[in-house]
Design a protein around this motif. Structure first.
Motif, PDB file in Angstrom:
ATOM      1  N   CYS A 156       9.134   6.285   6.869  1.00  0.00           N
ATOM      2  CA  CYS A 156      10.225   5.739   6.071  1.00  0.00           C
ATOM      3  C   CYS A 156      10.090   4.214   6.083  1.00  0.00           C
ATOM      4  CB  CYS A 156      11.574   6.164   6.661  1.00  0.00           C
ATOM      5  SG  CYS A 156      12.996   5.381   5.854  1.00  0.00           S
ATOM      6  N   ALA A 157      10.252   3.607   4.920  1.00  0.00           N
ATOM      7  CA  ALA A 157      10.099   2.151   4.815  1.00  0.00           C
ATOM      8  C   ALA A 157      11.198   1.394   5.543  1.00  0.00           C
ATOM      9  CB  ALA A 157      10.078   1.749   3.347  1.00  0.00           C
ATOM     10  N   PHE A 158      12.314   2.057   5.829  1.00  0.00           N
ATOM     11  CA  PHE A 158      13.442   1.365   6.430  1.00  0.00           C
ATOM     12  C   PHE A 158      13.561   1.610   7.927  1.00  0.00           C
ATOM     13  CE2 PHE A 158      14.279   1.902   1.953  1.00  0.00           C
ATOM     14  CZ  PHE A 158      14.605   0.606   1.576  1.00  0.00           C
ATOM     15  N   CYS A 159      13.496   2.886   8.366  1.00  0.00           N
ATOM     16  CA  CYS A 159      13.672   3.167   9.797  1.00  0.00           C
ATOM     17  C   CYS A 159      12.348   3.441  10.504  1.00  0.00           C
ATOM     18  CB  CYS A 159      14.632   4.340  10.007  1.00  0.00           C
ATOM     19  SG  CYS A 159      13.990   5.930   9.451  1.00  0.00           S
ATOM     20  N   ARG A 160      11.252   3.555   9.769  1.00  0.00           N
ATOM     21  CA  ARG A 160       9.900   3.751  10.308  1.00  0.00           C
ATOM     22  C   ARG A 160       9.703   5.071  11.045  1.00  0.00           C
ATOM     23  NH1 ARG A 160       6.923   1.388   7.383  1.00  0.00           N
ATOM     24  NH2 ARG A 160       5.264   1.341   8.888  1.00  0.00           N
ATOM     25  N   LYS A 161      10.530   6.072  10.761  1.00  0.00           N
ATOM     26  CA  LYS A 161      10.374   7.399  11.362  1.00  0.00           C
ATOM     27  C   LYS A 161       9.455   8.240  10.481  1.00  0.00           C
ATOM     28  CE  LYS A 161      13.337   6.806  14.685  1.00  0.00           C
ATOM     29  NZ  LYS A 161      12.987   6.739  16.048  1.00  0.00           N
ATOM     30  N   GLU A 162       8.730   9.168  11.112  1.00  0.00           N
ATOM     31  CA  GLU A 162       7.859  10.088  10.381  1.00  0.00           C
ATOM     32  C   GLU A 162       8.716  11.141   9.672  1.00  0.00           C
ATOM     33  OE1 GLU A 162       4.441  10.218  10.112  1.00  0.00           O
ATOM     34  OE2 GLU A 162       4.247   8.346  11.221  1.00  0.00           O
ATOM     35  N   ILE A 163       8.525  11.272   8.362  1.00  0.00           N
ATOM     36  CA  ILE A 163       9.261  12.267   7.578  1.00  0.00           C
ATOM     37  C   ILE A 163       8.286  12.976   6.641  1.00  0.00           C
ATOM     38  CG2 ILE A 163      11.474  11.071   7.693  1.00  0.00           C
ATOM     39  CD1 ILE A 163      10.900   9.970   4.912  1.00  0.00           C
ATOM     40  N   SER A 164       8.702  14.076   6.062  1.00  0.00           N
ATOM     41  CA  SER A 164       7.857  14.832   5.144  1.00  0.00           C
ATOM     42  C   SER A 164       7.520  13.989   3.926  1.00  0.00           C
ATOM     43  CB  SER A 164       8.575  16.105   4.707  1.00  0.00           C
ATOM     44  OG  SER A 164       7.856  16.749   3.684  1.00  0.00           O
ATOM     45  N   SER A 165       6.295  14.131   3.457  1.00  0.00           N
ATOM     46  CA  SER A 165       5.889  13.375   2.266  1.00  0.00           C
ATOM     47  C   SER A 165       6.600  13.883   1.014  1.00  0.00           C
ATOM     48  CB  SER A 165       4.373  13.467   2.092  1.00  0.00           C
ATOM     49  OG  SER A 165       3.982  14.811   1.903  1.00  0.00           O
ATOM     50  N   LYS A 166       7.191  15.071   1.073  1.00  0.00           N
ATOM     51  CA  LYS A 166       7.921  15.625  -0.069  1.00  0.00           C
ATOM     52  C   LYS A 166       9.391  15.218  -0.068  1.00  0.00           C
ATOM     53  CE  LYS A 166       5.000  19.699  -0.291  1.00  0.00           C
ATOM     54  NZ  LYS A 166       4.947  21.166  -0.174  1.00  0.00           N
ATOM     55  N   ALA A 167       9.855  14.544   0.990  1.00  0.00           N
ATOM     56  CA  ALA A 167      11.273  14.201   1.112  1.00  0.00           C
ATOM     57  C   ALA A 167      11.677  13.181   0.060  1.00  0.00           C
ATOM     58  CB  ALA A 167      11.570  13.657   2.506  1.00  0.00           C
ATOM     59  N   LYS A 168      12.869  13.352  -0.463  1.00  0.00           N
ATOM     60  CA  LYS A 168      13.420  12.386  -1.410  1.00  0.00           C
ATOM     61  C   LYS A 168      14.389  11.436  -0.708  1.00  0.00           C
ATOM     62  CE  LYS A 168      12.892  15.162  -5.499  1.00  0.00           C
ATOM     63  NZ  LYS A 168      11.577  14.696  -5.779  1.00  0.00           N
ATOM     64  N   ARG A 169      14.838  11.862   0.481  1.00  0.00           N
ATOM     65  CA  ARG A 169      15.776  11.058   1.248  1.00  0.00           C
ATOM     66  C   ARG A 169      15.426  11.182   2.719  1.00  0.00           C
ATOM     67  NH1 ARG A 169      22.228  11.056   0.088  1.00  0.00           N
ATOM     68  NH2 ARG A 169      22.593   9.047   1.035  1.00  0.00           N
ATOM     69  N   CYS A 170      15.483  10.074   3.438  1.00  0.00           N
ATOM     70  CA  CYS A 170      15.156  10.084   4.859  1.00  0.00           C
ATOM     71  C   CYS A 170      16.284  10.756   5.639  1.00  0.00           C
ATOM     72  CB  CYS A 170      14.951   8.664   5.374  1.00  0.00           C
ATOM     73  SG  CYS A 170      14.646   8.583   7.152  1.00  0.00           S
ATOM     74  N   PRO A 171      15.981  11.787   6.434  1.00  0.00           N
ATOM     75  CA  PRO A 171      17.037  12.445   7.203  1.00  0.00           C
ATOM     76  C   PRO A 171      17.533  11.601   8.379  1.00  0.00           C
ATOM     77  CG  PRO A 171      14.928  13.458   7.671  1.00  0.00           C
ATOM     78  CD  PRO A 171      14.692  12.452   6.598  1.00  0.00           C
ATOM     79  N   MET A 172      16.794  10.571   8.749  1.00  0.00           N
ATOM     80  CA  MET A 172      17.186   9.742   9.891  1.00  0.00           C
ATOM     81  C   MET A 172      18.179   8.649   9.476  1.00  0.00           C
ATOM     82  SD  MET A 172      15.375  11.292  12.038  1.00  0.00           S
ATOM     83  CE  MET A 172      13.945  12.327  12.016  1.00  0.00           C
ATOM     84  N   CYS A 173      17.801   7.891   8.434  1.00  0.00           N
ATOM     85  CA  CYS A 173      18.654   6.766   8.035  1.00  0.00           C
ATOM     86  C   CYS A 173      19.339   6.994   6.689  1.00  0.00           C
ATOM     87  CB  CYS A 173      17.837   5.474   7.999  1.00  0.00           C
ATOM     88  SG  CYS A 173      16.580   5.422   6.714  1.00  0.00           S
ATOM     89  N   THR A 174      19.113   8.130   6.066  1.00  0.00           N
ATOM     90  CA  THR A 174      19.697   8.566   4.787  1.00  0.00           C
ATOM     91  C   THR A 174      19.372   7.648   3.613  1.00  0.00           C
ATOM     92  OG1 THR A 174      21.844   7.492   5.084  1.00  0.00           O
ATOM     93  CG2 THR A 174      21.589   9.731   5.980  1.00  0.00           C
TER      94      THR A 174
END
Length: 193
Positions: A156-174
């Motif tokens: 994620c560009a904002f929280c730097r957590k690993e997320i799915s490449s298919k995600a439209k929204r980061c589950p960590m920082c929303t």
């Protein structure tokens, strides 16, 4: 003997019958719970997967030990099987200079302190071989089923957590990952300048 002489009293008989029904109910509840647990889809999948993995590990170990490592041991600097390569850190009392120890077992029985790097390299080669073959099988499965086992991730560009490449929204920082937060979202018209 009459029925009444077998039982001390009706209260005792009722207590026994009540205890018997409680035991039956508890056993049935435990058995039903076990069946529901053991026969769930994911438990059966894991069990089958472990059985297949055990058999597969044997096949890959054989591939590495019996097919890949023997040609490697023919290299000029490899005079023995790879797993029998070792360094002597401290010689034992019966060490002879020209021959030395032929095997790890000889060195250990003589009381020598040895560094068995060959066994480590053998296990490491097995690990890499198993990993590569599993990766190839996962890619092959993904190719034929159109559903990849390998989960590709991005940061994620904002929280730097690993997320799915298919995600439209980061589950960590929303944060929305499609850029909609960077676009103008106001319904009010912008004053012209």
């Amino acid at each position: 003997m009459s029925t009444e002489s077998r039982w001390v009293s009706d209260d005792t008989r009722e207590a026994f019958l009540h205890t018997e029904s409680n035991i039956k109910r508890r056993v049935q509840t435990a058995w039903t719970g076990f069946i529901q647990f053991a026969l769930r889809d994911n438990v059966l999948e894991v069990a089958v997967g472990l059985i297949i993995a055990t058999a597969f590990t044997g096949v890959v170990n054989s591939l590495v030990s019996d097919i890949i490592l023997p040609p490697i041991s023919l290299l000029p600097f490899m005079s023995r099987n790879l797993e029998e390569k070792f360094l002597i850190l401290r010689k034992g009392p019966h060490y002879t200079r020209p021959q030395g120890y032929n095997t790890r077992t000889q060195a250990i029985e003589d009381g020598a302190v040895i560094l068995t790097y060959g066994a480590f390299l053998d296990q490491f080669t097995n690990f890499v071989g198993i990993g590569v073959v599993l990766y190839l099988i996962a890619n092959l499965y993904g190719y034929f089923s159109k559903d990849s086992i390998i989960r590709h991730t991005i940061k994620c560009a904002f929280c730097r957590k690993e997320i799915s490449s298919k995600a439209k929204r980061c589950p960590m920082c929303t944060t929305w990952l499609d850029g909609r937060e960077e676009r103008e979202t106001s319904a009010l018209s912008q004053p012209s300048s």
